[in-house]
Each structure stands twice: as C-alpha cells, then as structure tokens.
Motif scaffolding. Structure first.
Motif, PDB file in Angstrom:
ATOM      1  N   ARG A   1       0.861  -1.177   0.000  1.00 19.96           N
ATOM      2  CA  ARG A   1       0.000   0.000   0.000  1.00 19.96           C
ATOM      3  C   ARG A   1       0.900   1.229   0.000  1.00 19.96           C
ATOM      4  N   SER A   2       0.563   2.220  -0.821  1.00 19.44           N
ATOM      5  CA  SER A   2       1.417   3.412  -0.921  1.00 19.44           C
ATOM      6  C   SER A   2       0.653   4.651  -0.491  1.00 19.44           C
ATOM      7  N   TYR A   3       1.405   5.601   0.058  1.00 17.24           N
ATOM      8  CA  TYR A   3       0.803   6.826   0.575  1.00 17.24           C
ATOM      9  C   TYR A   3       1.691   8.019   0.244  1.00 17.24           C
TER      10      TYR A   3
ATOM     11  N   ASN B   1       4.826  -2.480   3.003  1.00 16.64           N
ATOM     12  CA  ASN B   1       4.911  -3.846   2.497  1.00 16.64           C
ATOM     13  C   ASN B   1       4.457  -4.778   3.618  1.00 16.64           C
ATOM     14  N   PHE B   2       3.240  -5.286   3.492  1.00 15.91           N
ATOM     15  CA  PHE B   2       2.675  -6.122   4.553  1.00 15.91           C
ATOM     16  C   PHE B   2       2.925  -7.603   4.254  1.00 15.91           C
ATOM     17  N   ALA B   3       3.369  -8.334   5.267  1.00 18.66           N
ATOM     18  CA  ALA B   3       3.447  -9.799   5.171  1.00 18.66           C
ATOM     19  C   ALA B   3       2.095 -10.315   5.647  1.00 18.66           C
ATOM     20  N   GLY B   4       1.213 -10.592   4.708  1.00 19.06           N
ATOM     21  CA  GLY B   4      -0.121 -11.048   5.079  1.00 19.06           C
ATOM     22  C   GLY B   4      -1.060  -9.887   5.347  1.00 19.06           C
ATOM     23  N   PRO B   5      -2.342 -10.161   5.425  1.00 16.93           N
ATOM     24  CA  PRO B   5      -3.337  -9.095   5.526  1.00 16.93           C
ATOM     25  C   PRO B   5      -3.681  -8.634   6.935  1.00 16.93           C
ATOM     26  N   ALA B   6      -3.182  -9.323   7.972  1.00 15.79           N
ATOM     27  CA  ALA B   6      -3.690  -9.075   9.332  1.00 15.79           C
ATOM     28  C   ALA B   6      -3.534  -7.632   9.804  1.00 15.79           C
ATOM     29  N   LEU B   7      -2.452  -6.988   9.432  1.00 12.68           N
ATOM     30  CA  LEU B   7      -2.199  -5.631   9.939  1.00 12.68           C
ATOM     31  C   LEU B   7      -2.889  -4.546   9.117  1.00 12.68           C
ATOM     32  N   LEU B   8      -3.411  -4.891   7.955  1.00 13.95           N
ATOM     33  CA  LEU B   8      -3.997  -3.841   7.092  1.00 13.95           C
ATOM     34  C   LEU B   8      -5.120  -3.072   7.769  1.00 13.95           C
TER      35      LEU B   8
ATOM     36  N   HIS C   1      -6.953   8.513   3.334  1.00 16.98           N
ATOM     37  CA  HIS C   1      -7.139   9.748   2.568  1.00 16.98           C
ATOM     38  C   HIS C   1      -5.886  10.160   1.804  1.00 16.98           C
ATOM     39  N   ILE C   2      -4.739   9.583   2.112  1.00 17.13           N
ATOM     40  CA  ILE C   2      -3.490   9.957   1.432  1.00 17.13           C
ATOM     41  C   ILE C   2      -2.933   8.772   0.642  1.00 17.13           C
ATOM     42  N   SER C   3      -3.787   7.802   0.326  1.00 13.99           N
ATOM     43  CA  SER C   3      -3.305   6.627  -0.397  1.00 13.99           C
ATOM     44  C   SER C   3      -3.021   6.981  -1.853  1.00 13.99           C
ATOM     45  N   LEU C   4      -2.082   6.261  -2.409  1.00 13.52           N
ATOM     46  CA  LEU C   4      -1.682   6.447  -3.804  1.00 13.52           C
ATOM     47  C   LEU C   4      -2.022   5.197  -4.585  1.00 13.52           C
TER      48      LEU C   4
ATOM     49  N   ASP D   1       9.815   6.773  -1.855  1.00 14.11           N
ATOM     50  CA  ASP D   1      10.898   7.448  -1.132  1.00 14.11           C
ATOM     51  C   ASP D   1      11.297   6.648   0.102  1.00 14.11           C
ATOM     52  N   PHE D   2      10.359   5.876   0.650  1.00 10.16           N
ATOM     53  CA  PHE D   2      10.625   5.143   1.885  1.00 10.16           C
ATOM     54  C   PHE D   2       9.799   3.871   1.875  1.00 10.16           C
ATOM     55  N   ASN D   3      10.363   2.786   2.366  1.00 10.92           N
ATOM     56  CA  ASN D   3       9.654   1.512   2.454  1.00 10.92           C
ATOM     57  C   ASN D   3       9.568   1.036   3.898  1.00 10.92           C
ATOM     58  N   VAL D   4       8.400   0.542   4.272  1.00 11.75           N
ATOM     59  CA  VAL D   4       8.228  -0.058   5.593  1.00 11.75           C
ATOM     60  C   VAL D   4       7.832  -1.507   5.388  1.00 11.75           C
ATOM     61  N   TYR D   5       8.430  -2.395   6.157  1.00 12.35           N
ATOM     62  CA  TYR D   5       8.163  -3.839   6.078  1.00 12.35           C
ATOM     63  C   TYR D   5       7.468  -4.254   7.367  1.00 12.35           C
ATOM     64  N   LEU D   6       6.205  -4.680   7.254  1.00 12.01           N
ATOM     65  CA  LEU D   6       5.369  -4.884   8.428  1.00 12.01           C
ATOM     66  C   LEU D   6       4.900  -6.338   8.528  1.00 12.01           C
ATOM     67  N   PHE D   7       4.984  -6.886   9.764  1.00 12.75           N
ATOM     68  CA  PHE D   7       4.407  -8.203   9.990  1.00 12.75           C
ATOM     69  C   PHE D   7       4.090  -8.400  11.464  1.00 12.75           C
ATOM     70  N   ASP D   8       3.221  -9.343  11.741  1.00 13.47           N
ATOM     71  CA  ASP D   8       2.981  -9.772  13.108  1.00 13.47           C
ATOM     72  C   ASP D   8       3.259 -11.274  13.170  1.00 13.47           C
ATOM     73  N   SER D   9       3.472 -11.772  14.378  1.00 17.59           N
ATOM     74  CA  SER D   9       3.883 -13.170  14.535  1.00 17.59           C
ATOM     75  C   SER D   9       2.705 -14.124  14.564  1.00 17.59           C
TER      76      SER D   9
END
Lengths: 145, 357
Positions: B28-30, B40-47, B56-59, B66-74
């Motif tokens: 998802r980009s903003y 960058n989500f690993a799986g849908p749980a955190l979305l 409101h600021i999604s692209l 410019d910046f990447n975030v890699y997100l996951f939960d266990s």
C-alpha cells in the motif's frame, strides 16, 4: 564565589531562545522550563562559558548593582539549574575573557535587577512514564496483555 | 564491521522476508508532504489495524517509493521476531533502546502498543513488528507508525508535530496544546463548518520556503467524557463498544471524506484554552508561548525527538502570529472565530505580496 564553570547538559537538555526568553526541555525527566529576564541572561552567559564570578560581575554591572547583591541569588539559581540537571560542571580548559561576554539588549530587558527565577513545568512527565516490563512472552518480548 | 543495531535490523528484516514468503506480500502506498511511502505487509492481518487512518493519502500502485516499511505480526504469519539482544534496563523512557540508536539506525519499542520499529535512514526503510495484529490498541490504529514517520520526515526537514489543524485551501491554523487543552475537540467541531479538517492530533509542518501544514492521519479522537461536545458525530464512532476504556476514535476518511484537506499554508498558531463565559475570542500571545505549547508535547511523545524539533517549531513560531483561542461555552461560534482570522490573515498576506511584487 565558586569558580567552577558550567555548561549546558546537552544532549539531555535542549533549548531555544526567542527575543530573550528561553525554553529548556530536559529529555530525561519530562520537565520543561522557562527563563526570562535575569534568569535568561544568566543562561546566555553560562552558554558563553562564563564562570560564576564573571557572570556575577557582568550582571551587577548591567544593572548598576553591587556584586554582593547579585552573588547570593545567582549562586542559588546556578545550584537550582544543576539540581534540575540543566547544567553540569565543565572542567575543560577553555576560558573566555569577561570583555568577550555579550548580551543583547532588548526592548523587554528590565531596567532593574531581580533575582533569577526558574519556572518549571512538569505536566509532560506522564508522557514519559515507562510501562514496567512486568511480563515477557515466550518470544522474549515484553507482553502487553 | 556491522554495528549491533545493524545486525539486529538484518535479523528483523530476515524475519519479515520469511513472514512474507509464508503468507502474501501486500503493498500500500501513501503520499505525505509530497513524499511517497510504501507499506509492504506480510499477510493481511495488519492492514485494517494500520491503514484506516491513512486512507485519505493513499496512492495508486507505485513502482518506487521514497521510503519503504516492512510490516508483519507473529500470530498471523507464524514467524517469530528474533528475541531482543538487549535487557529490560535498556528500554528508555520514550521507547528508544539503549545501544541500538545511532546516526543510521533508530530502534524503538513502544511498550504500551507492543510495537517494535527499526528505522534504517541510510537505506530509507524500516521494519515494523508486533506480536499479534488483533491486539493493536486503538491509539496505534488512530495514529500508526509514529516513530517511523517522525524519523523519516525529520530526515527530510519536515516536522511531525503534536497539533491539530483546520483551514481551507487559502490557509489554515495550527491548534497547539497538551492533551485536554481542547485542540482535538476544536478541530472536530469545525467539521460542521465551512472549514476543512487536516488533523486533530498530529500533522506535519514545514517552515521553508513558507509555513505549511500537511495531513498525515484522517482519524480523530475524543475523550469518552467529552462525547457530548461532539454529539452530532456519535454515529461515526468506530469503537463505541469499547468506550469509556478507550477514547472515541473516528475515521473521517470513511465518514466525512469531503471535509478533509491534505495541506494548506499556515497562517497562525492558536493555543486553545477553555474559559468561563460564552464568547470565544482571540488574544495575541508571544512566539515563546506557542513554542511552549508545541515543542515539549511533540518532543516527549516522539522517540528520538531532539533539538531539531525546537529549531523547526521555533522557525514557525517566529514568523506566524500566535493567539490564545479562548473557548467559550457557545461551541457553535468557535469555527466562525477561526474562519474570520484565516480570512484576515489571508488578505493581509495577499496585500503584502502585491506590495512586494
């Protein structure tokens, strides 16, 4: 008067001066402070590296007062700044001549000496209350449950 | 030789890669203040936990960011985060981990939210991890990824600020003050006026080339005991079943998208204060008063915030008129006072530009 020089306790302490008034924040304990008038002037002189004796003479001369009148409130104020962790002893060899000390004269600069006052605000401390790590999950990370 | 912060970042990123490989990579980009950031989500749980306040600021899909975030939960991915290589005493008051913060890396564990953020400013990326996406607290959903946003935007000389903001395309005002001062409820009360809503709790400000505010979160939060002041919004509360334990949380991108504004020139700083009396009015105050209202609460809420916050906030306060916004009991009149100020300041600036041109 003690000749122990002080310096601002950065990076723990951050500060900004606008039109002679100083706002100081202690990042470690959540307190912030306001310094005006004489307290702001003392702060500026500490920043310039002046020793307490130099500060006393400078302030006394500025307000056409005797050194003795300024000495005690100044010592008390410097002690308070130390206790709050805002200034620490500076044992470096650097020196500054009294003639090099400079303070801007502003429209708000008072015309008479008054004892320097440290205004302290503690309303942000609660933001720094660290949740105790009272449980650790199997993964080794703090548990928030 | 790698620092211990870099070594841990590598292990955390490897865990993310394993999580993404075992589930599904979702991007998802903003856009914030003209800069793009890709989640960058690993799986849908955190979305649903982390993206509602940013809708409101999604692209549209971006090839680069410019910046990447890699997100996951266990819990949802089955992938554990490597155990912390530090001890309990290394957690500092704002969440910074002692020994794992340097010029390049910031490592923060937000104890209340149970969120680990590790930012690599050299590579313009970050890892975000939490144990269980379903346990994301409401305050994290309302204002997600604060430490990551702060560090990234700060490196671009943009200041994430604890402030509300309302206005129009002609200009707007910053509402500054500690929690409970009335800035959030003032911002939310403007939803039923001709003013637009940019933020109720956090926004991004810049002083150069001229003062400007940018939206980051479209959420709003009101203390449960203040709900009656915004009674007209009761149906829009997203977490009503969890009041009063939680603040009432609104997602205005869903309920009032037409009332949101992404950015505007800043024309003044207002410091709300509730007074006895009916009438709302403005009283000029010094720049120092504005700095006291803005800087400490911003500094203490953002891990890693330092003297740079002061510098940016001071730059703003020195050039903008500052007022105390004395909030009277006639709440309906509050937006009108702000609108008139915006109109006056906007006209004054236009006149100045004409004189200087």
């Amino acid at each position: 008067m003690s000749e122990q020089r002080f310096r601002i306790n950065s990076p723990t302490v951050v500060e900004e001066t606008i039109e002679g008034e100083v706002v100081v924040v202690n990042l470690d304990n959540g307190n912030y402070y306001s310094l005006e008038n004489t307290s702001s002037e003392v702060w500026q002189l500490v920043k310039q590296g002046a020793r307490p004796g130099q500060i006393c003479k400078f302030i006394a001369s500025r307000y056409s007062e005797k050194d003795e009148l300024v000495e005690e409130p100044l010592a008390k104020f410097l002690s308070e700044l130390q206790q709050e962790g805002l200034i620490v002893a500076d044992d470096s060899a650097a020196t500054i001549q009294s003639t090099e000390l400079v303070l801007e004269v502003l429209s708000t600069t008072p015309t008479a000496f008054s004892a320097p006052v440290l205004e302290k605000y503690s309303d942000m401390q609660e933001l720094l209350l660290l949740d105790p790590v009272h449980e650790v999950s199997d993964s080794g990370w703090p548990s928030t449950n | 030789m790698q620092s211990q912060a870099e070594q841990f970042f590598q292990r955390a990123y490897s865990a993310f890669e394993t999580a993404a490989a075992s589930s599904q990579l979702i991007k998802r980009s903003y856009c914030i203040a003209g800069k793009s950031i890709c989640f960058n989500f690993a799986g849908p749980a955190l979305l649903p936990q982390l993206t509602r306040a940013l809708a409101h600021i999604s692209l549209e899909k971006q090839e680069t960011a410019d910046f990447n975030v890699y997100l996951f939960d266990s819990v949802s991915t089955g992938v554990k985060m490597p155990p912390p290589p530090w001890v309990a005493d290394d957690f500092r008051e704002r969440g910074e981990v002692r020994g794992y913060n340097d010029q390049r890396f910031s490592t923060i564990f937000q104890m209340a939210a149970g969120v680990l953020s590790i930012i690599d400013m050299q590579e313009s990326c970050a890892v975000y991890w939490t144990e269980n996406a379903q346990a994301t607290p409401h305050f994290e959903s309302g204002s997600p990824l604060l430490p990551i946003f702060y560090n990234w935007l700060s490196s671009r000389d943009l200041q994430l600020c604890h402030a509300a903001a309302v206005g129009s395309s002609n200009g707007g005002v910053l509402l500054a003050g500690k929690g409970g001062s009335g800035k959030s409820s003032t911002a939310i009360s403007c939803l039923d006026s001709s003013l637009f809503y940019l933020a109720d709790d956090y926004c991004v400000i810049s002083a150069e080339p001229s003062p400007h505010a940018y939206s980051i979160y479209s959420s709003g939060k009101v203390n449960a005991d203040n709900i009656e002041r915004v009674a007209q919004l009761k149906d829009e509360i997203s977490n009503i079943e969890r009041l009063p334990e939680e603040k009432a949380l609104f997602y205005f991108a869903e309920s009032r998208p037409e009332k949101l504004i992404s950015d505007f020139p800043l024309l003044a700083v207002l410091l709300p204060v509730v007074i006895d009396g009916e009438q709302t009015q403005l009283r000029p105050v010094s720049a120092i008063a504005a700095i006291k209202a803005l800087a400490p609460s911003t500094i203490f809420q953002l891990p890693g915030a330092d003297a740079a916050v002061f510098r940016r906030v001071a730059a703003l306060a020195k050039v903008l008129p500052c007022y105390e916004l004395q909030l009277g009991s006639d709440a309906a009149a509050i937006p009108g006072v702000i609108e008139r100020l915006i109109s006056e300041q906007s006209e004054r600036l236009t006149a100045l530009k004409e004189v200087n041109s």
